[in-house]
Enzyme design. Structure first.
Site, mmCIF file in Angstrom:
data_model
loop_
_atom_site.group_PDB
_atom_site.id
_atom_site.type_symbol
_atom_site.label_atom_id
_atom_site.label_comp_id
_atom_site.label_asym_id
_atom_site.label_seq_id
_atom_site.Cartn_x
_atom_site.Cartn_y
_atom_site.Cartn_z
ATOM 1 N N HIS A 1 49.274 -45.857 -42.799
ATOM 2 C CA HIS A 1 48.609 -46.882 -41.979
ATOM 3 C C HIS A 1 47.182 -46.404 -41.699
ATOM 4 C CE1 HIS A 1 48.108 -50.211 -39.223
ATOM 5 N NE2 HIS A 1 47.560 -49.357 -38.375
ATOM 6 N N GLY B 1 45.668 -50.400 -54.892
ATOM 7 C CA GLY B 1 46.405 -49.254 -55.423
ATOM 8 C C GLY B 1 45.655 -47.933 -55.373
ATOM 9 N N ASN C 1 55.229 -44.718 -45.029
ATOM 10 C CA ASN C 1 54.140 -45.697 -45.067
ATOM 11 C C ASN C 1 52.837 -45.017 -44.687
ATOM 12 O OD1 ASN C 1 52.964 -48.416 -45.125
ATOM 13 N ND2 ASN C 1 52.813 -48.213 -42.890
ATOM 14 N N ASN D 1 45.756 -45.764 -52.992
ATOM 15 C CA ASN D 1 46.705 -44.734 -52.502
ATOM 16 C C ASN D 1 47.675 -44.350 -53.605
ATOM 17 O OD1 ASN D 1 46.471 -44.037 -49.460
ATOM 18 N ND2 ASN D 1 46.027 -46.212 -49.575
ATOM 19 N N GLN E 1 38.743 -39.912 -46.858
ATOM 20 C CA GLN E 1 38.847 -38.679 -46.068
ATOM 21 C C GLN E 1 40.236 -38.476 -45.456
ATOM 22 O OE1 GLN E 1 35.666 -38.362 -43.193
ATOM 23 N NE2 GLN E 1 34.057 -38.712 -44.708
ATOM 24 N N ARG F 1 62.835 -66.554 -48.159
ATOM 25 C CA ARG F 1 62.518 -65.149 -47.855
ATOM 26 C C ARG F 1 63.746 -64.245 -48.070
ATOM 27 N NH1 ARG F 1 57.454 -63.219 -47.786
ATOM 28 N NH2 ARG F 1 57.621 -60.976 -47.375
ATOM 29 N N ASP G 1 55.035 -50.209 -37.920
ATOM 30 C CA ASP G 1 54.216 -49.010 -37.651
ATOM 31 C C ASP G 1 54.751 -48.208 -36.464
ATOM 32 O OD1 ASP G 1 51.322 -51.080 -38.264
ATOM 33 O OD2 ASP G 1 52.547 -49.944 -39.684
ATOM 34 N N GLU H 1 43.515 -41.162 -45.891
ATOM 35 C CA GLU H 1 44.717 -41.722 -46.539
ATOM 36 C C GLU H 1 45.085 -40.978 -47.819
ATOM 37 O OE1 GLU H 1 44.646 -46.002 -46.954
ATOM 38 O OE2 GLU H 1 43.240 -46.127 -45.311
HETATM 39 C C1 GRF Z 1 44.272 -49.722 -47.236
HETATM 40 O O1 GRF Z 1 43.540 -50.183 -46.107
HETATM 41 C C2 GRF Z 1 45.433 -48.893 -46.761
HETATM 42 O O2 GRF Z 1 45.129 -48.189 -45.596
HETATM 43 C C3 GRF Z 1 46.452 -49.899 -46.421
HETATM 44 O O3 GRF Z 1 46.337 -50.864 -47.473
HETATM 45 C C4 GRF Z 1 44.950 -50.924 -47.896
HETATM 46 C C5 GRF Z 1 44.822 -50.923 -49.396
HETATM 47 O O4 GRF Z 1 45.339 -49.735 -49.903
HETATM 48 N N1 GRF Z 1 47.742 -49.268 -46.299
HETATM 49 P P1 GRF Z 1 45.432 -49.476 -51.518
HETATM 50 O O5 GRF Z 1 44.016 -49.331 -52.014
HETATM 51 O O6 GRF Z 1 46.106 -50.685 -52.126
HETATM 52 O O7 GRF Z 1 46.230 -48.220 -51.638
#
Ligand code: GRF
Length: 208
Positions: A110, A12, A108, A14, A179, A66, A151, A181
């Site tokens: 990436h 988490g 998203n 991000n 730097q 699913r 993606d 994300e």
């Molecule tokens: C990171 O490598 C991010 O680039 C990818 O998921 C991983 C964990 O992200 N999308 P987070 O710390 O859970 O945001």
């Protein structure tokens, strides 16, 4: 006010960047209506709780198949009526019905410069391992709209990050997060909230 739902799977960081930028007023007129995780007991859920944000877990383990999980995931998101869905480290293939429902309203992050090191099997540390294996000198991150592929959606923002001699996948992942994300994902959300993003012929125009 743009209500967003942020989907997470693990650390988490991000999500935390989005929370912090909203708090700092760098992202205006955006409210995180909910955090949705496909895993129990992950740090992202603690981050949501600390920020007083409602969180839900929709785990595949709780469903017979699913299709039932996919349906529950979409219904849980829809209940919050988001204007934008943000996939922040969300390691789930977004079902077609979900993409259709939120076409042009799913972003998203990436951890590479798409179209390099992306697609099926490229997520988390695997991306950075492949980057180091190939010996590229520059990597980075991409914020993009989500379409039916993996993606493959229209690219919103990218930011380059240098690969340093002696980098391990973990060290490189951290640098790409810090730097790139944690900067471009909040910025992409802010641009969307301000109505500055336009998708034309599969490309994103930023009307600053
Ligand atoms: C990171 O490598 C991010 O680039 C990818 O998921 C991983 C964990 O992200 N999308 P987070 O710390 O859970 O945001």
């Amino acid at each position: 006010m743009l209500d967003i739902v942020v989907c997470v799977s693990g650390g988490g960081t991000n999500l935390q960047a989005i929370i912090d930028r909203i708090k700092a007023g760098e992202i205006r007129d955006v409210r995180i209506a909910a955090v949705i995780s496909n895993n129990y007991g992950v740090k992202a859920l603690e981050r949501a709780a600390d920020a007083g944000i409602e969180a839900k877990v929709v785990s595949p383990k709780d469903f017979e198949n699913r299709a039932l999980f996919n349906e529950a995931l979409l219904e849980t998101v829809k209940a919050f009526k988001p204007g934008l869905v943000v996939l922040a480290g969300f390691l789930v293939n977004i079902p077609e019905a979900f993409v259709r429902e939120y076409k042009g309203r799913i972003i998203n992050i990436h951890p590479s410069l798409i179209p390099s090191f992306c697609g099926v099997g490229y997520y988390g540390l695997k991306v950075h391992k492949a980057v180091l294996e190939r010996g590229v000198k520059v990597t980075g991150a991409t914020a993009h709209f989500v379409d039916e592929g993996t993606d493959t959606g229209p690219i919103i923002l990218q930011k380059a990050v240098n690969v340093m001699d002696g980098d391990t996948p973990e060290v490189l992942q951290r640098r790409v997060m810090e730097q790139a994300e944690w900067e471009i994902l909040p910025k992409a959300i802010s641009l969307f909230a301000q109505g500055k993003l336009e998708i034309k012929d599969g490309k994103v125009l930023i009307n600053e």
